[in-house]
Each structure stands twice: as structure tokens, then as C-alpha cells.
Design an enzyme around this catalytic site. Structure first.
Site, mmCIF file in Angstrom:
data_model
loop_
_atom_site.group_PDB
_atom_site.id
_atom_site.type_symbol
_atom_site.label_atom_id
_atom_site.label_comp_id
_atom_site.label_asym_id
_atom_site.label_seq_id
_atom_site.Cartn_x
_atom_site.Cartn_y
_atom_site.Cartn_z
ATOM 1 C CE LYS B 98 18.529 23.847 -18.845
ATOM 2 N NZ LYS B 98 17.635 24.714 -18.295
ATOM 3 N N GLY B 159 15.873 33.777 -16.259
ATOM 4 C CA GLY B 159 15.518 34.608 -15.057
ATOM 5 C C GLY B 159 14.729 35.807 -15.601
ATOM 6 C CB ALA B 185 16.042 30.540 -20.496
ATOM 7 N N GLY B 186 13.634 32.577 -20.175
ATOM 8 C CA GLY B 186 13.198 33.882 -20.830
ATOM 9 C C GLY B 186 11.475 33.853 -20.784
ATOM 10 C CG ASN B 207 12.609 26.924 -11.963
ATOM 11 O OD1 ASN B 207 11.784 27.211 -11.127
ATOM 12 N ND2 ASN B 207 13.684 26.391 -11.559
ATOM 13 C CB THR B 208 12.271 32.248 -13.070
ATOM 14 O OG1 THR B 208 13.349 31.623 -12.774
ATOM 15 C CG2 THR B 208 12.084 33.333 -11.802
#
Lengths: 67, 257
Positions: B98, B159, B185-186, B207-208
Site C-alpha cells: 500500500k 482519521g 480513508a475518511g 481503520n480508525t
């Protein structure tokens, strides 16, 4: 002098990479570790034969959590 | 759905959710979240050994339960990103990477000029490159042109949990891309992940949104359902939006007429 992960240190004459890793507390047999010297990856199979030379910049990395 | 496999570089996956491994309250919560999510691919990072941070034994913990996708997170130059990818290949015996090349530590936005350069170098070096990129159809096309195996446009900055800030761009990228599109992301909550799939994304990486939620295991399950639900909706074909009401019940035979 050599540099290991950005920190300068002394090294014994003839020290090989495997021994250096041992000194750093790295489990040489374990997966998830890699080493580069002066910007070039040194394959695991060559750790025992690659002697550390004065001026070498060594990066020792491992796998961590990430996103 | 067993008959709706997702392929990258010849490898098939049945789950379209990729899960990050960082920031969970503890290792057991991470493992339970992985199970609940159904994800088959997890991302990991590569860091100097003296930057430990209590992450010993991640590989032992995973025990081959997931396909590992190492990242170049935090790299700001082509040189650092390429070397990190090469170190990851040696450490994990995988050619998958990645590719993250950050242009600004505050926004964490990709530096697309360096990203394309690094991607081309890594493709030439035999890597299966999955670049984290801006939600720009032209950038995605350039990345596919240099041989990337997929493109991973951002929904919002890393994040932030802001969701998909520009659904039009994501839909356009999906409509035009010659390689799989993974929304990266986001994502903030399940509906964001479902929307990504409805817009035509092939998969979602997050992830987050899971690791920092109040109940990560439950949120991981929600994300798995959302991605699967969004995918089904995409395949089913949504109705067109209308500006005026149209009755769904029969209009004839009303009582009192």
C-alpha cells in the site's frame, strides 16, 4: 563508526550483520524483520556473511500495526 | 456472496472490506474485530525496531488469518517510500504494497507527483502496488497507466471520519477506472462504507472508524454488513432519483370514491 536507525555507534572489527542484530535484541530467526544498509536491502540469507563497515548507515525495521 | 469474488493481481477475496490494525484498545479487541468484520486483508506498517510501541508479535497474533498488506505510511519522499516497500517485501515475503507518499504532515494528503513516480519504480521492481491517492480521476488514471494493481482514492483526510466528501469524484473514478477502486480513508461510520460500495467501489479500507469507536467489535461487524449491503445494492441497481412523489400503492379502488 556506523549508524543504526539514525544513531551513531562504535562497532567491533569484523562484526557481521547477524551479530549486530543479536546485540540489538532482534530475533534473527523471526519473520517480520528486515535490514537495509546504505539504502539497499540485505536479504536475510546474507545477514551472517555481510560484515559491517565503517560509515555504514543501517536500518533495522519490523512489522507493526498500521492503517 | 461466494459468487461475487473480488480480484487483485489474480488473488481472489470474498470480503470487500480491508481492515487496518492500528489503534485498538488491546490485541484481543483487535482480533475479535477482525473476526467480526469478516475482512481477509489487513494493513500493517514498517518501523525501526527501536520504535517499538508495544506491538510485539503482531504476526504471531494474526497466525496467517489475514492477507498482509504492508504500507509506506509516513513516507514523504520517493526514496523512503521505495526503500520501505523493499524492506516490507523482505520482512513479509510479499510483493504487495500500500503505497503512501504524504505531501504534508498536517493534512496527510498524498503528494501525487511523487506518488506516480514511486508507483512506476515499484511496478518496475515487481511490486503489486496499491496507491493511496487523491479522489482525482486523472491521478487515478495515471496510477493505473503506470501499472498499479488498484487505486485507493481517499473519501476524506486520514482519521477524520468525515465520510465521502466528494461522492461525484468517487463515482467518476469508479466509472472510468481500468483497475479495482478501493475507497481508503475518511470512513466514519457504516453508512459511509455502504455509500462507497453503492458508488461503485470494489472494496473499502478503513481503520480508525473501527479501532476508535466506542465498541470496536460491534462497529467491525457493522462495517462488514455495510460493505456487503452496499455491494448488493450496487449490483441490484438503485432506482433513479425523482423530484416528485410517485405512489407505490395502487391508485384505483380507494374507498369513499
Amino acid at each position: 563508526m556506523i549508524t543504526v536507525n539514525g544513531k551513531a555507534r562504535d562497532h567491533a572489527d569484523g562484526l557481521d550483520l547477524a551479530a549486530l542484530l543479536g546485540e540489538a535484541g532482534v530475533q534473527v530467526g523471526g519473520r517480520g524483520i528486515a535490514v537495509a544498509i546504505n539504502g539497499t536491502v540485505v536479504p536475510r540469507a546474507r545477514w551472517a556473511e555481510r560484515a559491517v563497515a565503517d560509515g555504514d548507515a543501517i536500518e533495522i525495521v519490523k512489522v507493526l500495526q498500521g492503517g | 456472496m461466494a459468487d461475487d469474488l473480488f480480484h487483485i493481481a489474480g488473488k481472489a477475496f470474498s470480503s470487500r472490506l480491508f481492515l487496518g490494525t492500528a489503534g485498538y484498545p488491546n490485541q484481543q479487541v483487535f482480533l475479535d474485530s477482525l473476526t467480526a468484520s469478516g475482512a481477509e486483508v489487513v494493513t500493517v506498517s514498517i518501523r525501526r525496531v527501536d520504535m517499538a510501541g508495544g506491538a510485539e508479535g503482531l504476526l504471531d497474533l494474526l497466525q496467517g488469518r489475514a492477507w498482509l498488506l504492508p504500507n509506506t505510511a509516513g513516507c514523504a519522499t520517493v526514496k523512503d517510500a521505495v526503500l520501505t516497500a523493499q524492506l516490507a517485501r523482505e520482512a513479509l515475503d510479499t510483493s504487495w504494497i500500500k503505497l503512501e507518499l504524504i505531501g504534508d504532515r498536517e493534512t496527510l494528503y498524498p503528494d501525487v507527483e511523487q506518488l506516480v513516480t514511486a508507483a512506476a519504480q515499484l511496478v518496475d521492481d515487481g511490486f503489486t502496488v496499491l496507491p493511496y491517492c487523491t479522489d482525482d480521476p486523472i491521478v487515478c488514471r495515471r496510477l493505473a497507466d503506470v501499472g498499479c494493481a488498484a487505486v485507493m482514492p481517499l473519501g476524506a483526510p486520514i482519521g477524520t471520519g468525515l465520510g465521502i466528501l466528494n461522492p461525484y469524484n468517487i463515482e467518476t473514478i469508479c466509472a472510468r477506472s481500468t483497475v479495482p477502486v478501493i475507497l481508503d480513508a475518511g470512513i466514519g461510520t457504516a453508512s459511509d462504507a455502504a455509500l462507497a460500495m453503492e458508488l461503485g467501489c470494489d472494496a473499502v479500507l478503513l481503520n480508525t472508524a473501527v479501532s476508535k469507536s466506542t465498541d470496536p467489535v460491534r462497529m467491525a461487524g457493522a462495517m462488514g454488513h455495510a460493505v456487503a449491503g452496499g455491494r448488493l445494492a450496487r449490483l441490484a441497481g438503485r432506482i433513479p432519483k425523482r423530484l416528485r412523489a410517485e405512489a407505490s400503492s395502487p391508485e384505483l379502488g380507494l374507498i369513499g370514491g
